[in-house]
Design a protein around this motif. Structure first.
Motif, PDB file in Angstrom:
ATOM      1  N   LEU A  33       0.840  -1.196   0.000  1.00 22.36           N
ATOM      2  CA  LEU A  33       0.000   0.000   0.000  1.00 22.36           C
ATOM      3  C   LEU A  33       0.876   1.248   0.000  1.00 22.36           C
ATOM      4  CD1 LEU A  33      -2.884   1.224   0.266  1.00 22.36           C
ATOM      5  CD2 LEU A  33      -2.526   1.183   2.746  1.00 22.36           C
ATOM      6  N   PHE A  34       0.597   2.149  -0.944  1.00 22.49           N
ATOM      7  CA  PHE A  34       1.358   3.392  -1.065  1.00 22.49           C
ATOM      8  C   PHE A  34       0.407   4.576  -0.948  1.00 22.49           C
ATOM      9  CE2 PHE A  34       4.284   0.399  -2.846  1.00 22.49           C
ATOM     10  CZ  PHE A  34       5.538   0.919  -2.591  1.00 22.49           C
ATOM     11  N   ARG A  35       0.906   5.635  -0.311  1.00 24.89           N
ATOM     12  CA  ARG A  35       0.167   6.887  -0.147  1.00 24.89           C
ATOM     13  C   ARG A  35       0.674   7.884  -1.175  1.00 24.89           C
ATOM     14  NH1 ARG A  35       1.428   7.620   4.612  1.00 24.89           N
ATOM     15  NH2 ARG A  35      -0.481   7.067   5.758  1.00 24.89           N
ATOM     16  N   ILE A  36      -0.234   8.478  -1.963  1.00 25.71           N
ATOM     17  CA  ILE A  36       0.120   9.444  -3.001  1.00 25.71           C
ATOM     18  C   ILE A  36      -0.292  10.834  -2.530  1.00 25.71           C
ATOM     19  CG2 ILE A  36      -0.198  10.132  -5.406  1.00 25.71           C
ATOM     20  CD1 ILE A  36      -0.870   7.252  -6.061  1.00 25.71           C
ATOM     21  N   ASN A  37       0.670  11.743  -2.454  1.00 28.17           N
ATOM     22  CA  ASN A  37       0.423  13.117  -2.057  1.00 28.17           C
ATOM     23  C   ASN A  37       0.389  13.984  -3.316  1.00 28.17           C
ATOM     24  OD1 ASN A  37       0.319  15.666  -0.934  1.00 28.17           O
ATOM     25  ND2 ASN A  37       1.840  15.227   0.658  1.00 28.17           N
ATOM     26  N   LEU A  38      -0.785  14.520  -3.635  1.00 25.96           N
ATOM     27  CA  LEU A  38      -0.936  15.315  -4.852  1.00 25.96           C
ATOM     28  C   LEU A  38      -0.371  16.720  -4.717  1.00 25.96           C
ATOM     29  CD1 LEU A  38      -4.561  14.287  -5.887  1.00 25.96           C
ATOM     30  CD2 LEU A  38      -2.389  13.350  -6.685  1.00 25.96           C
ATOM     31  N   ARG A  39      -0.062  17.147  -3.494  1.00 28.21           N
ATOM     32  CA  ARG A  39       0.479  18.495  -3.305  1.00 28.21           C
ATOM     33  C   ARG A  39       1.894  18.622  -3.843  1.00 28.21           C
ATOM     34  NH1 ARG A  39      -1.559  19.815   2.924  1.00 28.21           N
ATOM     35  NH2 ARG A  39      -3.812  19.726   2.466  1.00 28.21           N
ATOM     36  N   HIS A  73     -10.588   7.994   8.375  1.00 28.47           N
ATOM     37  CA  HIS A  73      -9.255   7.505   8.704  1.00 28.47           C
ATOM     38  C   HIS A  73      -9.142   5.983   8.610  1.00 28.47           C
ATOM     39  CE1 HIS A  73     -11.582   7.232  12.438  1.00 28.47           C
ATOM     40  NE2 HIS A  73     -10.766   6.241  12.774  1.00 28.47           N
ATOM     41  N   ILE A  74     -10.217   5.296   8.210  1.00 26.65           N
ATOM     42  CA  ILE A  74     -10.194   3.842   8.089  1.00 26.65           C
ATOM     43  C   ILE A  74     -10.105   3.457   6.612  1.00 26.65           C
ATOM     44  CG2 ILE A  74     -11.490   1.706   8.451  1.00 26.65           C
ATOM     45  CD1 ILE A  74     -10.303   2.818  10.971  1.00 26.65           C
ATOM     46  N   LEU A  75      -9.178   2.571   6.306  1.00 26.35           N
ATOM     47  CA  LEU A  75      -9.005   2.060   4.950  1.00 26.35           C
ATOM     48  C   LEU A  75      -9.054   0.538   5.001  1.00 26.35           C
ATOM     49  CD1 LEU A  75      -8.314   3.009   1.979  1.00 26.35           C
ATOM     50  CD2 LEU A  75      -5.949   2.381   2.526  1.00 26.35           C
ATOM     51  N   ASP A  89      -5.803   2.016  10.151  1.00 23.39           N
ATOM     52  CA  ASP A  89      -5.876   3.413  10.582  1.00 23.39           C
ATOM     53  C   ASP A  89      -4.756   4.160   9.863  1.00 23.39           C
ATOM     54  OD1 ASP A  89      -5.992   5.863  11.817  1.00 23.39           O
ATOM     55  OD2 ASP A  89      -6.201   5.067  13.843  1.00 23.39           O
ATOM     56  N   VAL A  90      -5.127   5.014   8.913  1.00 21.10           N
ATOM     57  CA  VAL A  90      -4.142   5.653   8.041  1.00 21.10           C
ATOM     58  C   VAL A  90      -3.803   7.072   8.494  1.00 21.10           C
ATOM     59  CG1 VAL A  90      -4.784   4.259   6.041  1.00 21.10           C
ATOM     60  CG2 VAL A  90      -5.992   6.392   6.490  1.00 21.10           C
ATOM     61  N   ALA A  94       2.976   5.408   9.128  1.00 20.34           N
ATOM     62  CA  ALA A  94       2.888   3.976   8.821  1.00 20.34           C
ATOM     63  C   ALA A  94       1.535   3.487   9.323  1.00 20.34           C
ATOM     64  CB  ALA A  94       4.025   3.208   9.489  1.00 20.34           C
ATOM     65  N   ALA A  95       0.672   3.055   8.423  1.00 24.32           N
ATOM     66  CA  ALA A  95      -0.687   2.657   8.783  1.00 24.32           C
ATOM     67  C   ALA A  95      -0.665   1.527   9.806  1.00 24.32           C
ATOM     68  CB  ALA A  95      -1.449   2.218   7.535  1.00 24.32           C
TER      69      ALA A  95
END
Length: 267
Positions: A33-39, A73-75, A89-90, A94-95
């Motif tokens: 799982l990867f988090r993408i920050n569009l900013r 906040h739940i994935l 919990d994201v 680190a989730a």
């Protein structure tokens, strides 16, 4: 925030005989799982199912992601190779795993013959019934419905949060059809419930492509007299219709009555 299941650029090299011990199934290329920050167009690793199972990166893989409809906040994350569904919990870098379910996935295991997608599976469909307008119902965690897209899948999974999370940062237990303790003995329990329902049409030539749910008053399915004959102290107020569609375009419906978990299940 956007979420993606992807493979890391640098993967550990497995031993030579690893694939042979798994019947020549391609393994070791699992997604995390990867988090993408569009900013700032940055990508960061948020969670790995392989690390969660104490395995080498790439052995386990994610095949489904769904944001919770009520809790931002739940994935929800699923893995066919690990036969598990997690609620993460994201809010942290680190989730963190909140609850883990495995019984419905184990009921729909890969079996002896793997499908064309291999041990990682072609994906999992998620759906959550929308909450009602009643304030008390909107505060309760929503159940999650899952269906695997693999040919021959035979299980419709239902995953419920426990009444409360355990203390000391331990993990909740899981039980199939668990009955909550009466309020006189214990006000809350930390046991997650899960159920597995048989799909109507199962074949190696078919796979499921869609799932939807409608939460309606129970009077839409049963008359008041019929609800009273069920034997519950408080008749079920709601019923959830779960619609599934397979690759042939056939649509099936499961009707699930929402009963009080503190009451004994009636025959």
């Amino acid at each position: 925030r956007l979420w993606a299941a992807a493979r890391q650029s640098i993967m550990p090299k497995l031993t030579i005989g690893f694939d042979n011990r798994h019947n020549c199934t391609v393994t070791g290329y699992g997604h995390s799982l990867f988090r993408i920050n569009l900013r700032d167009d940055s990508v960061a690793l948020a969670w790995s199912p392989s690390h969660e199972e104490y395995m080498t990166e790439g052995v386990q893989s994610i095949d489904g992601i769904k944001s919770d409809s009520a809790k931002d906040h739940i994935l929800w994350v699923s893995s066919s190779s690990a036969c598990k569904v997690w609620a993460l919990d994201v809010r942290y870098k680190a989730a963190k795993v909140v609850v883990t379910w495995s019984l419905p996935s184990l009921c729909d295991d890969l079996g002896v013959n793997h499908n064309v997608s291999g041990v990682f599976g072609p994906g999992t469909l998620f759906n959550q019934p929308l909450p009602t307008q009643i304030q008390n119902d909107r505060q309760k965690p929503l159940a999650m419905i899952t269906v695997k897209k693999a040919p021959g899948s035979s299980v419709l999974g239902l995953h419920n949060f426990p009444s409360s999370l355990p203390r000391f940062q331990t993990r909740p237990l899981e039980s199939a059809g668990f009955q909550d303790l009466p309020a006189s003995h214990c006000s809350t329990t930390s046991i997650a419930r899960s159920r597995a329902f048989a799909l109507a049409d199962v074949s190696e030539r078919l796979f499921y492509v869609g799932v939807a749910s409608l939460r309606c008053p129970s009077s839409t399915a049963l008359r008041k007299r019929d609800l009273l004959q069920l034997g519950y102290d408080v008749p079920p107020a709601y019923i959830t219709y779960v619609l599934t569609m397979n690759s042939m375009g056939d649509i099936f419906c499961h009707s699930l009555l929402e009963c009080n978990a503190e009451e004994e299940t009636k025959a």
